[in-house]
Design a protein around this motif. Structure first.
Motif, PDB file in Angstrom:
ATOM      1  N   GLY A  54      44.664  10.360  32.739  1.00  0.00           N
ATOM      2  CA  GLY A  54      44.597   9.954  34.148  1.00  0.00           C
ATOM      3  C   GLY A  54      45.919   9.457  34.701  1.00  0.00           C
ATOM      4  O   GLY A  54      46.062   9.301  35.916  1.00  0.00           O
ATOM      5  N   PRO A  57      48.745  12.379  37.924  1.00  0.00           N
ATOM      6  CA  PRO A  57      47.894  12.535  39.116  1.00  0.00           C
ATOM      7  C   PRO A  57      47.185  13.892  39.179  1.00  0.00           C
ATOM      8  O   PRO A  57      46.106  13.998  39.759  1.00  0.00           O
ATOM      9  N   ARG A  58      47.785  14.918  38.568  1.00  0.00           N
ATOM     10  CA  ARG A  58      47.149  16.248  38.659  1.00  0.00           C
ATOM     11  C   ARG A  58      45.775  16.294  38.013  1.00  0.00           C
ATOM     12  O   ARG A  58      44.955  17.153  38.330  1.00  0.00           O
ATOM     13  N   ALA A  59      45.507  15.355  37.102  1.00  0.00           N
ATOM     14  CA  ALA A  59      44.188  15.321  36.468  1.00  0.00           C
ATOM     15  C   ALA A  59      43.088  14.962  37.460  1.00  0.00           C
ATOM     16  O   ALA A  59      41.910  15.162  37.176  1.00  0.00           O
ATOM     17  N   TRP A  60      43.454  14.411  38.623  1.00  0.00           N
ATOM     18  CA  TRP A  60      42.455  13.934  39.593  1.00  0.00           C
ATOM     19  C   TRP A  60      42.149  14.954  40.671  1.00  0.00           C
ATOM     20  O   TRP A  60      41.304  14.724  41.540  1.00  0.00           O
ATOM     21  N   GLN A  61      42.857  16.095  40.667  1.00  0.00           N
ATOM     22  CA  GLN A  61      42.706  17.103  41.708  1.00  0.00           C
ATOM     23  C   GLN A  61      41.514  18.025  41.421  1.00  0.00           C
ATOM     24  O   GLN A  61      40.989  18.024  40.313  1.00  0.00           O
ATOM     25  N   THR A 266      38.449  17.973  36.309  1.00  0.00           N
ATOM     26  CA  THR A 266      39.640  18.229  35.506  1.00  0.00           C
ATOM     27  C   THR A 266      39.873  17.076  34.526  1.00  0.00           C
ATOM     28  O   THR A 266      40.196  17.289  33.355  1.00  0.00           O
TER      29      THR A 266
END
Lengths: 393, 393
Positions: A54, A57-61, A266
């Protein structure tokens, strides 16, 4: 050949709802649930990996509909090793638990009225998904070696042409059986000969006690869609399941999933990828789950044997989360449940796993007992209460 | 009255797939996506709450199909405040993103062949969900005040009897429009008079720039199912959406969800509950998202006005994530896209939001530009590239 329209949805609607309301009462020892043991969920390790994943930030898209690439690669590598043939990333779709894989597969593969073979007793989640797609369910009975392929062959010889066959091949829910290796090969041959799909539903295969199960049915044919999940080995709240199989079917599932929910998380998919790829940790974790579940199963089976003797036949428990039994004295388990609850213990009666009315009569004396969420001492106490209830019913 | 069978699914299948493949190329400035800004996802705060919630092993277990009780309570309290009438927990179902709410509602409310009113241009996710349920889509055009209810009234007067009407009432995707207050009341009256359901799809309502939008359509009638989501305000990877409305419809959605995916993630639902309930933090966070999106929208609109002048009409951007425009010089935006990509910029052409062939012709000169994921300077550069592409096309 019993072709029975499915009444599972109704049965489940009432039976499981009532049971869940019982489970919530603290004075009841519930062996009714289908839940994994919370104390075996490695939540500290998962939380650590969640925090690491986490931080990017790309994991939250929003993610890809078919699932995070990294997880699909890890799963493809695992399937390749397990099946002994190369499995590509485009043969994997990650789903919102394996129930979503069942539901989307049913929509992709089944047209209203199509016959679908299920096991009797049947996993209600599968029956519900196929019934929702309009399937006509046909039950083939289990024995200790799983679905009785000889009976299936009779149906096929009589002209039944199923579109799909669903099997929980390993540590059956609810029946506990493991489909024997020759039957796995036979099922694969029949699927190719009679041109039907096999949905091999395998959430429990990693939870073996003394020895691993035979190779999956999918090792013997490309007509198999194999389903599994992180819910029973890591944690249900990750909501990560997956299916492996034919590229065109995967593409159809992916297209439906786009309209069903766009994509999964994701974040939790990348967490699963990391944990499954850490083979040393994952194997050690599975080892602990296997030992603990085996100890619970042993405690329950021994306690039931001591109290009931020959009055209760039990399927040997070789893995998974469930013991399956049948009273030899004509006990009606629907009725027994009511007395049992008064004595502070709950289980699921066999009728909840019936494919139709006739089947419900066959399963009238059967019951499913989950040992996963109780410690051995509690299971012994549960067996005591069940014996008291049985004596008074 | 144009009753058009839906070809959206095909359009989407190709158009959006091609666009996504463009977006992935690093040299392209993509204004094509529908994604929120990653740098505005409060991932540190979410991770902190995730760690707190995840310390309780119960957060990792299977949950209730309708959603975690705590989140449903928080949502019911929010809806109560917003609608000005008491909303019960049993009028809320938590879904796997609001796309799942659309999909399950379509299955609950629509029989094959039923007419369903959508906006033209239409949100493709809604069109896809209703088309998958067998609906016949009928488009009603938007203007700056949202769906033109006068045109809808003509259709109703001519005998159209829709089962459902879908509207993105606030900061329309793709059209940017906000349904005006009198039209909201009128829609509610028409739903009651002609006995149809309104699905009020509201993922962007919290993202207003200068002033909050009018009361939801749901404030005016109980014939409204209102959908929203944490994806645009917290993070898509939580996969938490919800619907509010009629108890019997909620019960139907819950029953279908059981077969679709059993339940959502207790973990991420409890995280959402905590974050939404922390009003002071959530309002401050929304304030930041609103300011940043407003600055981006202003930069894009100013740059487009400076470069295109009267050749490109733009819907005023009052909130949300999208600018919607229409060329007055006959530009075909499908064709412009190809040139634009050569110049390193991407958008979604109007045809991707058409309800049918005739509609696609109407939307031939329109385009959707997302300003959410680019900083102001990048948006100015994107406008430059678009102007070059337009000059050469």
């Amino acid at each position: 050949m019993p072709t029975l329209s499915c009444r599972i949805a109704d049965l489940r609607g009432s039976a499981i709802r009532d049971l869940l309301s019982l489970t919530a009462r603290p004075e009841i020892l519930s062996l009714a649930g289908g839940l994994p043991a919370l104390e075996l969920v490695p939540h500290e390790r998962i939380s650590t990996v969640l925090a690491e994943v986490g931080a990017d930030p790309r994991a939250w898209q929003y993610g890809e509909t078919a699932g995070a690439g990294l997880l699909r690669e890890v799963l493809a590598a695992r399937e390749t090793a397990r099946l002994g043939r190369a499995v590509g990333v485009d043969e994997i779709v990650v789903t919102h638990g394996s129930q979503q894989a069942l539901s989307l597969l049913a929509q992709v593969l089944v047209d209203p009225g199509d016959p679908v073979i299920v096991e009797s007793p049947v996993y209600p989640g599968a029956a519900g998904a196929f019934a929702a797609a309009g399937a006509t369910l046909v039950g083939v009975p289990l024995d200790g070696d799983g679905m009785q392929t000889e009976i299936l062959e009779e149906y096929l010889a009589e002209g039944l042409r199923p579109r799909v066959l669903h099997t929980v091949s390993t540590f059956h829910n609810p029946g506990g059986a493991v489909l024997a290796a020759p039957r796995r090969r036979r099922l694969a041959e029949l699927a190719e000969r009679y041109d039907f799909w096999i949905v091999e539903d395998d959430p429990y295969g990693d939870l073996w006690f003394d020895s691993p199960p035979p190779d999956p049915v999918a090792a013997h044919s490309t007509r198999v869609l194999r389903l599994s999940s992180a819910s029973k080995t890591l944690a249900p709240a990750l909501r990560v399941g997956w299916l492996h199989g034919d590229r065109a079917v995967c593409a159809g599932v992916e297209r439906l999933k786009q309209s069903a929910d766009l994509c999964g998380s994701t974040l939790t998919q990348l967490v699963c990828a990391r944990l499954l790829a850490d083979g040393r940790w994952f194997d050690a974790h599975l080892g602990r789950v296997r030992r603990d579940y085996a100890a619970r199963a042993d405690a329950l089976v021994a306690a039931l044997r001591a109290r009931f003797g020959d009055a209760l036949w039990l399927e040997p428990v070789r893995g998974g989360m469930f013991a399956w039994g049948r009273f030899g004295d004509g006990t009606d388990t629907d009725r027994l449940l009511r007395t049992a609850v008064e004595h502070g213990v709950a289980f699921v009666p066999g009728s909840a796993f019936a494919v139709g009315e006739e089947d419900a009569a066959q399963l009238r004396s059967s019951l499913r007992l989950s040992f996963a969420t109780c410690l051995p001492d509690t299971l012994v106490e549960a067996a005591d209460r069940l014996a008291l209830a049985h004596a008074q019913s």
